[in-house]
Scaffold this active site. Structure first.
Site, PDB file in Angstrom:
ATOM      1  N   ASP A  31       2.329  -5.440  -3.167  1.00 39.73           N
ATOM      2  CA  ASP A  31       1.692  -4.418  -3.981  1.00 39.73           C
ATOM      3  C   ASP A  31       0.628  -3.754  -3.099  1.00 39.73           C
ATOM      4  OD1 ASP A  31       0.881  -2.950  -6.269  1.00 39.73           O
ATOM      5  OD2 ASP A  31      -0.735  -4.387  -6.617  1.00 39.73           O
ATOM      6  N   ASP A  33      -2.472  -1.230  -4.332  1.00 37.57           N
ATOM      7  CA  ASP A  33      -3.818  -1.162  -4.894  1.00 37.57           C
ATOM      8  C   ASP A  33      -4.303  -2.560  -5.261  1.00 37.57           C
ATOM      9  OD1 ASP A  33      -4.266   1.880  -5.232  1.00 37.57           O
ATOM     10  OD2 ASP A  33      -2.299   1.569  -6.137  1.00 37.57           O
TER      11      ASP A  33
END
Length: 305
Positions: A31, A33
């Protein structure tokens, strides 16, 4: 009291344990952010970890529910923050996967009405998916605005210019049962550095679900379609050889569990250890419990020393 045999026990790993895990895996799904960066600031050590994995010949891909920018702009951001080896084919955003779904799965013949940012529309156009152009007068209302005749799908993503008129139009299009109802993701909110929060795509999706009486098909994490997009472009990809690294239990860890991947939670984002422990002894929520936990992705640097 229910037996806990077979339940996950989320545990922090260090040193030799991390080294052994990285040696055992061939594919790393990150991922972005909260894992690699916060806004325009990279997490300390994140670029070194990603660059080192790539130098070792590992397959590294990035899976993000952020639909606000097209992949080419992500490449520029990666490079700007020190991730110098990241190319377009490494990036799988919810906007890109939504475009693939409309083109390759739904085989859409018609236009898409987008509740979302320009970056989402750019990704759709790159895939050859036509979008309804907004051309309403400033004082237009749902009573007198024009509605396109060939809208075959409504796609909801993050929209920082959301208006009541957009929601009303989308609701009108969704009255047609043959009009697809899609959402890039169902993230409810996102943290801001100021301590405030930003409503996510899931909040807009929920509003339209209530207005239309329909349920959206969610493209991004935690649903499997994003992993199917990745595996279709990496032949021979074995879930047992993959590690999903994320910061959100209900999104990243659940995505990994849904796809048969080992999962690693990093504590630099949304979810914290206390939340993981709350799910640990619950049979119902085992899919949210990470297999491994690190304080930060920089903990992986010890494997390369």
């Amino acid at each position: 009291m229910a037996a806990t045999y077979g339940f996950k026990a989320c545990r922090k790993i260090r040193g030799a344990q991390i080294r052994g895990l990285l040696e055992a895996k061939e594919f790393f799904l990150f991922d972005c952010d909260g894992v690699l960066w916060h806004g325009e600031k990279a997490v300390a050590g994140a670029a070194q970890v990603v660059n080192s994995l790539m130098r070792q010949g590992k397959n590294v891909v990035f899976v993000t529910n952020n639909s606000t920018r097209p992949r080419d702009k992500y490449v520029h951001k990666f490079y700007r923050l020190g991730f110098t080896a990241v190319a377009l084919e490494h990036i799988f955003s919810s906007s890109y996967c939504s475009a693939l779904y409309l083109r390759d799965v739904a085989k859409l013949r018609g236009q898409v009405f987008v509740v979302g940012c320009d970056g989402l529309r750019d990704e759709l156009r790159e895939a050859g998916i036509p979008c309804v152009e907004e051309a309403d007068e400033p004082d237009a209302t749902i009573y007198d605005c024009a509605l396109a005749a060939d809208v075959k799908a409504v796609l909801v993503g993050h929209d920082d210019k959301l208006t009541f008129l957009k929601l009303a139009k989308a609701s009108c299009y969704l009255k047609d049962p043959n009009c697809l109802f899609l959402a890039t993701d169902n993230d409810p909110w996102h943290p801001l550095s100021s301590g405030r929060i930003l409503p996510g795509s899931g909040s807009l999706m929920a509003a339209l679900e209530v207005a239309s009486g329909r349920k959206a098909t969610v493209i991004g994490k935690p649903n499997r379609y994003m992993f199917e997009c990745i595996s279709s472009q990496f032949p021979g990809m074995d879930p047992a050889q993959c590690l999903m690294v994320g910061d959100r239990l209900e999104t990243d860890m659940l995505f990994g569990s849904n796809c048969g991947l080992d999962t690693m939670l990093t504590l630099t984002g949304v979810s914290q250890m206390e939340e993981a422990h709350q799910y640990e002894n619950s049979e119902e929520y085992q899919s949210l419990v990470p297999d491994y936990v690190v304080d930060t992705i920089a903990d992986l640097l010890s494997a390369f020393e």
